[in-house]
Write an enzyme that holds these catalytic residues in place. Structure first.
Site, PDB file in Angstrom:
ATOM      1  N   TRP A  21       0.892  -1.228  -0.132  1.00 23.64           N
ATOM      2  CA  TRP A  21      -0.174   0.036   0.062  1.00 23.64           C
ATOM      3  C   TRP A  21       1.057   1.111  -0.117  1.00 23.64           C
ATOM      4  O   TRP A  21       2.044   1.235   0.556  1.00 23.64           O
ATOM      5  CB  TRP A  21      -0.836   0.124   1.435  1.00 23.64           C
ATOM      6  CG  TRP A  21      -1.894  -0.967   1.467  1.00 23.64           C
ATOM      7  CD1 TRP A  21      -2.150  -1.822   2.550  1.00 23.64           C
ATOM      8  CD2 TRP A  21      -3.231  -1.113   0.771  1.00 23.64           C
ATOM      9  NE1 TRP A  21      -3.023  -2.324   2.401  1.00 23.64           N
ATOM     10  CE2 TRP A  21      -3.786  -1.879   1.147  1.00 23.64           C
ATOM     11  CE3 TRP A  21      -3.723  -0.311  -0.495  1.00 23.64           C
ATOM     12  CZ2 TRP A  21      -5.155  -2.322   0.850  1.00 23.64           C
ATOM     13  CZ3 TRP A  21      -5.096  -0.647  -0.749  1.00 23.64           C
ATOM     14  CH2 TRP A  21      -5.671  -1.594  -0.291  1.00 23.64           C
ATOM     15  N   HIS A  26      -1.122   2.670   4.320  1.00 21.80           N
ATOM     16  CA  HIS A  26      -0.391   2.060   5.623  1.00 21.80           C
ATOM     17  C   HIS A  26      -0.833   3.138   6.793  1.00 21.80           C
ATOM     18  O   HIS A  26      -1.005   2.785   7.925  1.00 21.80           O
ATOM     19  CB  HIS A  26       0.860   2.089   5.550  1.00 21.80           C
ATOM     20  CG  HIS A  26       1.507   0.807   4.802  1.00 21.80           C
ATOM     21  ND1 HIS A  26       1.293  -0.742   5.379  1.00 21.80           N
ATOM     22  CD2 HIS A  26       2.037   0.686   3.721  1.00 21.80           C
ATOM     23  CE1 HIS A  26       1.775  -1.496   4.615  1.00 21.80           C
ATOM     24  NE2 HIS A  26       2.067  -0.877   3.206  1.00 21.80           N
ATOM     25  N   ASP A  65       9.048  -0.194   4.443  1.00 26.06           N
ATOM     26  CA  ASP A  65       9.039  -0.283   3.167  1.00 26.06           C
ATOM     27  C   ASP A  65      10.703   0.509   2.908  1.00 26.06           C
ATOM     28  O   ASP A  65      11.385   0.266   1.817  1.00 26.06           O
ATOM     29  CB  ASP A  65       8.298   0.500   2.431  1.00 26.06           C
ATOM     30  CG  ASP A  65       6.922  -0.304   1.983  1.00 26.06           C
ATOM     31  OD1 ASP A  65       7.158  -1.585   1.790  1.00 26.06           O
ATOM     32  OD2 ASP A  65       5.852   0.457   1.960  1.00 26.06           O
ATOM     33  N   ARG A  68      13.705  -2.064   3.932  1.00 27.53           N
ATOM     34  CA  ARG A  68      13.841  -3.156   2.841  1.00 27.53           C
ATOM     35  C   ARG A  68      14.684  -2.811   1.651  1.00 27.53           C
ATOM     36  O   ARG A  68      15.532  -3.701   0.914  1.00 27.53           O
ATOM     37  CB  ARG A  68      12.722  -4.027   2.312  1.00 27.53           C
ATOM     38  CG  ARG A  68      12.066  -2.915   1.451  1.00 27.53           C
ATOM     39  CD  ARG A  68      10.847  -3.856   0.582  1.00 27.53           C
ATOM     40  NE  ARG A  68      10.117  -2.829  -0.235  1.00 27.53           N
ATOM     41  CZ  ARG A  68       8.840  -2.989  -0.536  1.00 27.53           C
ATOM     42  NH1 ARG A  68       8.199  -3.654   0.176  1.00 27.53           N
ATOM     43  NH2 ARG A  68       8.363  -2.023  -1.262  1.00 27.53           N
ATOM     44  N   HIS A  80       6.852  -8.919   2.453  1.00 27.22           N
ATOM     45  CA  HIS A  80       5.680  -8.012   2.125  1.00 27.22           C
ATOM     46  C   HIS A  80       4.633  -8.643   1.447  1.00 27.22           C
ATOM     47  O   HIS A  80       3.552  -7.936   1.043  1.00 27.22           O
ATOM     48  CB  HIS A  80       6.256  -6.860   1.296  1.00 27.22           C
ATOM     49  CG  HIS A  80       7.273  -6.053   2.237  1.00 27.22           C
ATOM     50  ND1 HIS A  80       6.860  -4.737   2.853  1.00 27.22           N
ATOM     51  CD2 HIS A  80       8.521  -6.120   2.584  1.00 27.22           C
ATOM     52  CE1 HIS A  80       7.734  -4.350   3.500  1.00 27.22           C
ATOM     53  NE2 HIS A  80       8.767  -5.085   3.550  1.00 27.22           N
ATOM     54  N   HIS A 136       3.261  -2.855   9.938  1.00 26.63           N
ATOM     55  CA  HIS A 136       3.259  -2.530   8.451  1.00 26.63           C
ATOM     56  C   HIS A 136       2.779  -3.718   7.626  1.00 26.63           C
ATOM     57  O   HIS A 136       1.942  -3.716   6.901  1.00 26.63           O
ATOM     58  CB  HIS A 136       4.683  -2.454   8.007  1.00 26.63           C
ATOM     59  CG  HIS A 136       4.898  -2.139   6.481  1.00 26.63           C
ATOM     60  ND1 HIS A 136       4.937  -0.843   5.913  1.00 26.63           N
ATOM     61  CD2 HIS A 136       5.257  -3.287   5.215  1.00 26.63           C
ATOM     62  CE1 HIS A 136       4.989  -0.949   4.636  1.00 26.63           C
ATOM     63  NE2 HIS A 136       5.195  -2.229   4.271  1.00 26.63           N
ATOM     64  N   ASP A 140       0.099  -4.532   4.650  1.00 24.11           N
ATOM     65  CA  ASP A 140       0.248  -5.118   3.328  1.00 24.11           C
ATOM     66  C   ASP A 140      -0.409  -6.432   3.110  1.00 24.11           C
ATOM     67  O   ASP A 140      -1.205  -6.547   1.860  1.00 24.11           O
ATOM     68  CB  ASP A 140       1.680  -5.822   3.381  1.00 24.11           C
ATOM     69  CG  ASP A 140       2.860  -4.673   3.162  1.00 24.11           C
ATOM     70  OD1 ASP A 140       2.391  -3.922   2.380  1.00 24.11           O
ATOM     71  OD2 ASP A 140       4.150  -5.038   3.089  1.00 24.11           O
ATOM     72  N   HIS A 146      -0.938  -8.169  -2.982  1.00 27.95           N
ATOM     73  CA  HIS A 146       0.474  -8.638  -2.187  1.00 27.95           C
ATOM     74  C   HIS A 146       0.224 -10.171  -2.098  1.00 27.95           C
ATOM     75  O   HIS A 146       0.936 -10.895  -1.294  1.00 27.95           O
ATOM     76  CB  HIS A 146       0.201  -8.085  -0.849  1.00 27.95           C
ATOM     77  CG  HIS A 146       1.081  -6.520  -1.046  1.00 27.95           C
ATOM     78  ND1 HIS A 146       2.325  -6.651  -0.402  1.00 27.95           N
ATOM     79  CD2 HIS A 146       0.651  -5.579  -1.542  1.00 27.95           C
ATOM     80  CE1 HIS A 146       2.796  -4.979  -0.716  1.00 27.95           C
ATOM     81  NE2 HIS A 146       1.642  -4.623  -1.495  1.00 27.95           N
ATOM     82  N   HIS A 169      -0.578  -2.899 -10.178  1.00 24.92           N
ATOM     83  CA  HIS A 169      -0.297  -2.905  -8.602  1.00 24.92           C
ATOM     84  C   HIS A 169      -0.238  -1.571  -7.923  1.00 24.92           C
ATOM     85  O   HIS A 169      -0.655  -1.195  -7.118  1.00 24.92           O
ATOM     86  CB  HIS A 169       1.236  -3.498  -8.543  1.00 24.92           C
ATOM     87  CG  HIS A 169       1.623  -3.866  -7.089  1.00 24.92           C
ATOM     88  ND1 HIS A 169       1.259  -5.037  -6.572  1.00 24.92           N
ATOM     89  CD2 HIS A 169       1.725  -3.005  -5.977  1.00 24.92           C
ATOM     90  CE1 HIS A 169       1.728  -5.158  -5.557  1.00 24.92           C
ATOM     91  NE2 HIS A 169       2.018  -3.865  -4.796  1.00 24.92           N
ATOM     92  N   ASP A 173      -2.041  -0.022  -4.996  1.00 20.31           N
ATOM     93  CA  ASP A 173      -1.476   0.695  -3.947  1.00 20.31           C
ATOM     94  C   ASP A 173      -1.945   2.180  -3.458  1.00 20.31           C
ATOM     95  O   ASP A 173      -1.952   2.673  -2.528  1.00 20.31           O
ATOM     96  CB  ASP A 173       0.116   0.690  -4.266  1.00 20.31           C
ATOM     97  CG  ASP A 173       0.892  -0.527  -3.896  1.00 20.31           C
ATOM     98  OD1 ASP A 173       0.199  -1.447  -3.300  1.00 20.31           O
ATOM     99  OD2 ASP A 173       1.903  -0.704  -4.441  1.00 20.31           O
TER     100      ASP A 173
END
Length: 287
Positions: A21, A26, A65, A68, A80, A136, A140, A146, A169, A173
């Site tokens: 997202w 989020h 996010d 990572r 995720h 988080h 997700d 996802h 996507h 998102d």
């Protein structure tokens, strides 16, 4: 169809901004949770996170996010999502043994970081990371793409949104969420969450909310997370790709498609925010 199925892991390190997202989603999940957690839970996580403001959950909701994309957090990229190797729109399903890769997935990661949050022998900084990941990842797992492997969770499905070229996507998102909230700021997320909170307390979702957390258990975290992943994945068939690939590739998705998707996005954000509240309540009580 099978030829179009690729693992999100192939692009996980190269698409840090399109595998969750957006921040708005989020933050909205986090604000919904903030509105439902017990006072003892609020105190516990404000202390752990070192933030006594009302934004203590929302302010860290997108941290994972960023993490990572760092050397230290690169290993967390597969956490995720879960690569459901099914055949939308004709058939949607999630299988942990089939779809959760050797590097882990969102289902196993929710379980692992919940355990780490409850491990008192870990340092405060390690438990802070676990808290940020749980906050988080519970967001997700509510994003349908996802929980889908087709075309890298929709990243490789080229579409148009309001005249601009993008991918499916990214539409799920950010674009649809921003169209609902009327913006992408923290205040937009807070306002959106307030609307969803009212719907849970006294409106559209009042009668359904108890069912969202039926069977929720931090001691059977993987089972709970798998249930949520399956719910999200089902939306790939019923909404995301209901009319097939050619439809989303040939039509501007800012019109009728968004109108159809809006109640689904609202529901997923509301569900995961409410579930996050109850999840954090259970963690704080156990801790």
């Amino acid at each position: 169809m099978a030829a179009r199925v690729l693992s999100l892991a192939l692009l996980a390190s190269g698409l840090p901004s399109t595998l969750a997202w957006g921040a708005l989603g989020h933050e909205a999940v986090a604000y919904v949770a903030t509105n439902f957690v017990a006072s003892t839970t609020k105190s516990y996580f404000q202390t752990l996170l070192g933030d006594t403001s009302t934004d203590y959950l929302a302010s860290v909701a997108s941290w994972a996010d960023s993490w990572r994309s760092t050397t230290a957090g690169k290993f967390s990229a597969p956490f995720h999502y879960i690569d459901a190797n099914d055949s939308p729109p004709s058939s949607c399903s999630v299988s942990l043994s089939r779809d959760c890769g050797s590097g882990g997935c969102v289902v196993s990661a929710i379980s692992n970081y919940t355990t780490r949050l409850l491990t008192s022998s870990l340092s405060k900084s390690e438990r802070q990371i676990a808290a940020k990941m749980v906050i988080h990842l519970l967001g997700d797992i509510g994003q349908p793409l996802h929980c889908e492997a087709l075309d890298v969770g929709g990243n490789d499905i080229d579409v148009t949104y309001d005249g601009d070229s993008t991918n499916l996507h990214a539409v799920w998102d950010s674009n649809i969420a921003e169209s609902i909230a009327g913006g992408s700021s923290l205040s937009s997320a807070k306002s959106w969450a307030a609307t969803l909170t009212t719907a849970i307390k006294t409106g559209t979702y009042k009668s359904a909310a108890a069912g969202w957390v039926s069977g929720l258990s931090i001691t059977s975290a993987q089972s709970s997370a798998l249930t949520w992943a399956s719910e999200s994945n089902a939306e790939v068939c019923s909404t995301v790709l209901a009319k097939g690939l050619s439809y989303v590739e040939k039509n501007d998705l800012s019109g009728a498609y968004t109108t159809t998707a809006t109640p689904v996005v609202n529901l997923q954000i509301a569900k995961q925010g409410y579930r996050l509240a109850k999840w954090l309540d259970a963690i704080a009580a156990a801790a």
